[in-house]
Scaffold this active site. Structure first.
Site, PDB file in Angstrom:
ATOM      1  N   SER A  91      -1.057  39.641   5.223  1.00 36.33           N
ATOM      2  CA  SER A  91       0.135  39.644   4.355  1.00 36.33           C
ATOM      3  C   SER A  91       0.663  41.067   4.181  1.00 36.33           C
ATOM      4  CB  SER A  91      -0.139  38.954   3.010  1.00 36.33           C
ATOM      5  OG  SER A  91      -0.843  39.783   2.146  1.00 36.33           O
ATOM      6  N   ASP A 133      -4.711  47.732   1.398  1.00 37.96           N
ATOM      7  CA  ASP A 133      -4.205  46.938   2.526  1.00 37.96           C
ATOM      8  C   ASP A 133      -2.832  47.449   2.967  1.00 37.96           C
ATOM      9  OD1 ASP A 133      -6.459  45.475   1.964  1.00 37.96           O
ATOM     10  OD2 ASP A 133      -5.463  43.527   1.975  1.00 37.96           O
TER      11      ASP A 133
HETATM   12  C1  MEV Z   1      -8.833  43.117   0.189  1.00 38.56           C
HETATM   13  O1  MEV Z   1      -8.489  43.408   1.549  1.00 38.56           O
HETATM   14  C2  MEV Z   1      -9.606  44.259  -0.404  1.00 38.56           C
HETATM   15  C3  MEV Z   1     -10.058  44.052  -1.860  1.00 38.56           C
HETATM   16  O2  MEV Z   1     -10.782  45.235  -2.203  1.00 38.56           O
HETATM   17  C4  MEV Z   1      -8.884  43.861  -2.802  1.00 38.56           C
HETATM   18  C5  MEV Z   1      -8.032  45.110  -2.995  1.00 38.56           C
HETATM   19  O3  MEV Z   1      -8.466  46.207  -2.695  1.00 38.56           O
HETATM   20  O4  MEV Z   1      -6.911  44.941  -3.511  1.00 38.56           O
HETATM   21  C6  MEV Z   1     -11.001  42.877  -1.997  1.00 38.56           C
END
Ligand code: MEV
Length: 296
Positions: A91, A133
């Protein structure tokens, strides 16, 4: 035209939401978007078609992204070759690709505006993401990331190869982040010890990456996987895929992203094929990706 890359988190997922540093890498698979000005806004991703106000999360995410950019009506056609919701940042990659393509209509290449728009999109899906991300999707390469300071590019001592498998059905990032927050609330002392452990691993992993010490990096990934299991975000399928990878010679293996299902990454010394073959023999979908420089 805009592009956003997929990502893997090498170490530090979940802990990063609570202020600990994490290390992520952009991968060569990602998302692309083409945008034209139009009378009515619409987004198509393959067969899926949404419009703002249709009640879908995707429709709301698109509205949030366009509002952040102050954009008029547009028609967006996006494609992605990332498995959706499996921890590879599909996403965020879409958000960055779409934001860049919308910005390009006005000759705007501001990366701050790309990140702000992609963050508005991500909030619709994930509540309060750390931002790792979107940073990895926009920047590519290998990054050190903290919620407070954002991304910092890392200089790698050696390029490296990862094998990536979809170990099980995707889980919602929002619900996995919430389940870790419940552990933090119910057992604060245990949680703080886990965070401190993960922080030490991430800091050592930076040293290993910069020195090109892949064996050390692999061990740190294995230890991070143990601590993630302690936070209840691993699954039997993830543990199984990690064990298969280690038996086939991987230097280390762990889940990547939110866990609860989704993808596993395995660090290999050079040739990913033995790990990929072990996974394929168990029916897992998998591929390899290079970080730092492409190997021939
Ligand atoms: C998601 O790819 C990574 C998490 O650490 C959530 C985030 O950092 O927002 C689980």
């Amino acid at each position: 035209m805009g592009h956003g890359c997929g990502k893997v988190i090498l170490l530090g997922e979940h802990a990063v939401v609570h202020g600990v540093p994490a290390i992520a890498a952009g991968i060569d698979r990602g998302a692309d978007a083409e945008v034209d000005r139009a009378t009515d806004t619409e987004l198509s991703i393959g067969e899926v078609r949404v419009i703002p106000g249709d009640g879908s999360e995707l429709g709301r995410a698109l509205s949030a992204l366009l509002a952040e950019l102050g954009a008029g009506s547009v028609s967006v056609r996006a494609t992605t070759c990332l498995p959706v919701g499996c921890g590879l940042g599909s996403s965020a990659a879409l958000a960055v690709a779409i934001a860049r393509a919308v910005q390009a209509l006005d000759g705007d290449a501001s990366s701050e505006r790309t990140l702000a728009a992609a963050t508005a999109w991500e909030r619709v899906f994930h509540g309060n993401p750390s931002g790792i991300d979107t940073a990895a999707a926009a920047q590519g390469g290998c990054i050190w990331f903290t919620k407070a300071s954002g991304p910092e590019p890392l200089r790698l001592g050696l390029p490296f190869t990862l094998a990536v498998a979809v170990a099980g059905p995707a889980a919602s990032t929002r619900s996995m982040v919430e389940s870790v927050a419940r552990i933090a609330e119910r057992r604060p002392e245990v949680f703080q010890k886990s965070l401190a452990g993960i922080e030490a691993l991430v800091k050592n992993a930076r040293i290993a990456l910069e020195a090109g010490d892949l064996t050390g990096l692999g061990r740190l990934m294995d230890l991070n996987q143990m601590l993630l299991s302690g936070l209840m975000v691993s699954t039997e399928e993830i543990e199984f895929a990690c064990r298969l990878a280690r038996s086939a010679g991987a230097l280390g293996a762990k889940l990547t992203g939110a866990g609860g299902g989704g993808c596993v990454i395995a660090l290999v010394e050079s040739d990913p094929e033995p790990v990929l073959a072990a996974w394929r023999a168990q029916g897992l979908t998998c591929f390899s990706t290079h970080v730092g420089a492409k190997k021939e």
